[in-house]
Design a protein around this motif. Structure first.
Motif, short mmCIF file in Angstrom:
data_model
loop_
_atom_site.label_atom_id
_atom_site.label_comp_id
_atom_site.label_asym_id
_atom_site.label_seq_id
_atom_site.Cartn_x
_atom_site.Cartn_y
_atom_site.Cartn_z
N GLY A 137 0.79 -1.22 0.00
CA GLY A 137 0.00 0.00 0.00
C GLY A 137 0.83 1.27 0.00
N ARG A 138 2.15 1.13 0.09
CA ARG A 138 3.02 2.30 0.04
C ARG A 138 3.66 2.35 -1.34
N SER A 139 3.84 3.54 -1.83
CA SER A 139 4.53 3.65 -3.12
C SER A 139 5.99 3.27 -2.92
N GLY A 140 6.60 2.77 -3.96
CA GLY A 140 8.01 2.42 -3.91
C GLY A 140 8.88 3.62 -3.60
N ILE A 141 8.51 4.76 -4.11
CA ILE A 141 9.27 5.99 -3.87
C ILE A 141 9.19 6.36 -2.39
N GLU A 142 7.99 6.28 -1.83
CA GLU A 142 7.80 6.59 -0.41
C GLU A 142 8.56 5.60 0.47
N GLU A 143 8.49 4.31 0.11
CA GLU A 143 9.15 3.28 0.91
C GLU A 143 10.65 3.48 0.90
N LYS A 144 11.22 3.75 -0.27
CA LYS A 144 12.66 3.97 -0.38
C LYS A 144 13.10 5.19 0.44
N ALA A 145 12.31 6.25 0.40
CA ALA A 145 12.64 7.47 1.13
C ALA A 145 12.62 7.22 2.63
N SER A 146 11.79 6.29 3.10
CA SER A 146 11.70 6.03 4.53
C SER A 146 12.94 5.30 5.07
N ARG A 147 13.74 4.73 4.18
CA ARG A 147 14.95 3.99 4.60
C ARG A 147 16.14 4.91 4.86
#
Length: 108
Positions: A97-107
């Motif tokens: 449910g999270r965009s890949g861009i959002e998920e990567k930024a959270s790392r």
């Protein structure tokens, strides 16, 4: 509620887990695991490269075969570090449910 049937990937992960303590002379999986996590990682890398080569070549049948080898060696590598398919599935569920861009930024 009825349980969903297990996929071939789940059955393969169970087989790999069961072979962790097997005799390396009688099981290819046990032989790989006995060589340690580093060797398991090396084999995974080799298979991934072979899959990439087939993807670039465009040979669908060979790509399917190499992808199956890659998944097997990924599961062996994970087992060598006591990481289960369920652990990976839980991480995928967490990311759902999270965009890949959002998920990567959270790392970061």
């Amino acid at each position: 509620m009825t349980a969903l049937p297990q996929t071939g990937l789940h059955r393969l992960a169970q087989t790999i887990a069961a072979r962790k303590g097997a005799d390396p002379c009688t099981s290819w999986t046990a032989k790989l695991l006995a060589k340690g996590p580093e060797k398991c990682a090396e084999k995974f890398g080799e298979e991934a490269i072979e899959a990439i080569i087939e993807a670039v070549k465009g040979d669908r049948e060979r790509l399917v075969s190499e992808a199956a080898d890659t998944l097997y060696h990924l599961l062996v590598m994970l087992a060598a570090r006591d990481v289960t398919l369920a652990d990976v599935e839980n991480e995928l569920d967490r990311r759902e449910g999270r965009s890949g861009i959002e998920e990567k930024a959270s790392r970061k």
